[in-house]
Design an enzyme around this catalytic site. Structure first.
Site, PDB file in Angstrom:
ATOM      1  N   CYS A 333      35.643 -91.527 120.999  1.00 32.24           N
ATOM      2  CA  CYS A 333      36.535 -92.539 121.576  1.00 32.24           C
ATOM      3  C   CYS A 333      36.194 -92.768 123.043  1.00 32.24           C
ATOM      4  CB  CYS A 333      37.988 -92.111 121.412  1.00 32.24           C
ATOM      5  SG  CYS A 333      38.489 -91.956 119.695  1.00 32.24           S
ATOM      6  N   THR A 334      34.996 -93.204 123.279  1.00 28.39           N
ATOM      7  CA  THR A 334      34.525 -93.560 124.617  1.00 28.39           C
ATOM      8  C   THR A 334      33.367 -94.533 124.484  1.00 28.39           C
ATOM      9  OG1 THR A 334      33.383 -92.764 126.615  1.00 28.39           O
ATOM     10  CG2 THR A 334      33.139 -91.439 124.615  1.00 28.39           C
TER      11      THR A 334
END
Length: 401
Positions: A333-334
């Site tokens: 999640c980046t």
């Protein structure tokens, strides 16, 4: 760039039919052949920089090829010693050598060190005196380059690696009777592919290094040039010319008038023997761009986020579809979890596998595997026609507490 052999591709294809998570495979036959090619010479002593890939089977292959070992931590040292390698064949590098680590290394039998600071010199002397032994020491020198030329390990900024010549010149070697100051260490670049550029850098180093040895009244017997030899990550790049490197080193050795040249090879030694296999989760189009979402990303291959340079990637199966540009994204999640843009067949979909090459160095152990609690990748070796699992996949329930 190495071409995947038919037997290795068959072994990988069979593994992908059995595995559901990303994994690594290292071709040790290919590695052994490469190591013989580069170590069959008498110009430079080659050490293996264990940081590149500390897998036991890789270390054993380097050992059989006649390499000694450069370690930068207690963990790396114990991994090398656990393969039955004598501590006298270990060189301790790395900027953070505490008194405790120095004591541990001497207790385990290490006698050759690269000193990065005046403090480390004093600590090595104190430890050698306690152990009633002599240590072989190289002083690491950090040089500034003319015309604001970028230092690939530190740009124009200071780095923690060694000291400048003026700082080293303040010490008196005779104050450390248990230390044999055998030479100087210099390494300020990474992943170089231009043999002529390296030759130019090395030639620029002779005068300041020899001058420093004279200021220190050092009998300069060894010059250690570190590593920095690169491998191509792009089809536009050419492999470095090893024979040209040897010619330059022979001239450098003669001009510097030293008995020995050393180098610590990591990427150039093992980088091309490794492959990372990564299943596609889905293909999608976003703002007109083609995207592939993958099961693994920088949690297994951090280098693209650090350097901006991706590992080469191809579709494992054969495809007759037209190739189009895809941006590859991992599961984290980046937005940093990006493995680069690659030309791949347009019919690359879920359940297909991508093969990343040049992954024998700075792969899994340089990554950030625990972020988002994904399964850790398995590591396999291919040797003499057989595949062996060195580490099975490790699930979050097995490593989280």
């Amino acid at each position: 760039m190495q071409t995947l052999s038919t037997p290795v591709k068959a072994a990988i294809t069979e593994l992908t039919a059995q595995q559901h998570e990303p994994f690594y495979l290292y071709d040790l036959d290919q590695l052994a052949k490469h190591l013989k090619t580069i170590n069959d010479q008498s110009i430079v002593k080659l050490w293996y920089a264990v940081k590149a890939n500390p897998l036991s089977a890789v270390i054993q292959t380097l050992d059989q090829a006649g390499f000694d070992f450069d370690v930068a931590s207690s963990g790396e040292l114990k991994q090398v010693l656990s393969q039955g390698i004598d501590a006298k064949r270990v060189l301790n590098t790395g900027p953070a050598k505490s008194k405790q680590q120095i004591e541990e290394f001497l207790t385990l039998g290490v006698t050759t060190f690269v000193a990065e600071s005046v403090n480390q010199v004093a600590w090595l002397q104190e430890a050698a005196l306690r152990h009633d032994t002599q240590l072989r020491i190289l002083l690491r020198v950090q040089l500034r380059w003319p015309n604001n030329e970028k230092n690939p390990l530190g740009g124009d900024s200071l780095t923690p690696f060694g000291l400048g010549a003026d700082e080293w010149a303040t010490i008196s070697l005779i104050d450390y009777p248990n230390l044999d100051f055998a030479g100087l260490h210099i390494f300020q670049w990474g992943n170089m592919l231009d043999a002529s550029k390296l030759a130019s850098l090395w030639q620029q180093m002779i005068a300041p290094l020899v001058s420093l040895s004279k200021r220190l009244k050092m009998n300069l017997r060894i010059l250690d040039l570190g590593g920095g030899l690169g491998i191509p990550y792009s089809r536009e790049d050419s492999a470095i010319d090893w024979q040209a490197i040897l010619t330059s080193l022979a001239q450098f050795k003669a001009d510097a008038q030293v008995d020995e040249l050393w180098m610590e090879l990591g990427r150039y030694a093992v980088g091309e023997c490794g492959y990372y296999l990564n299943p596609i989760i889905e293909q999608k189009k976003n703002y007109g761009a083609n995207q592939l979402i993958l099961a693994g990303g920088i949690n297994h291959l951090l280098r693209p986020a650090v350097t901006g340079q991706a590992f080469p990637a191809t579709l494992l199966r054969e495809s007759q579809a037209t190739t189009v540009p895809f941006t590859l994204h991992g599961p984290l999640c980046t937005a940093l979890d990006n493995l680069g843009e690659h030309q791949l067949p347009a019919d690359a979909y879920e359940n297909d596998w991508l093969l990343f090459s040049q992954c024998g160095a700075y792969g899994f152990t340089e990554s950030m595997p625990y972020f988002l609690c994904h399964t850790l990748p398995a590591e396999f070796i291919y040797q003499a026609g057989e595949v062996r699992c060195m580490r099975a996949p490790l699930t979050p329930s097995e490593y989280l507490r």
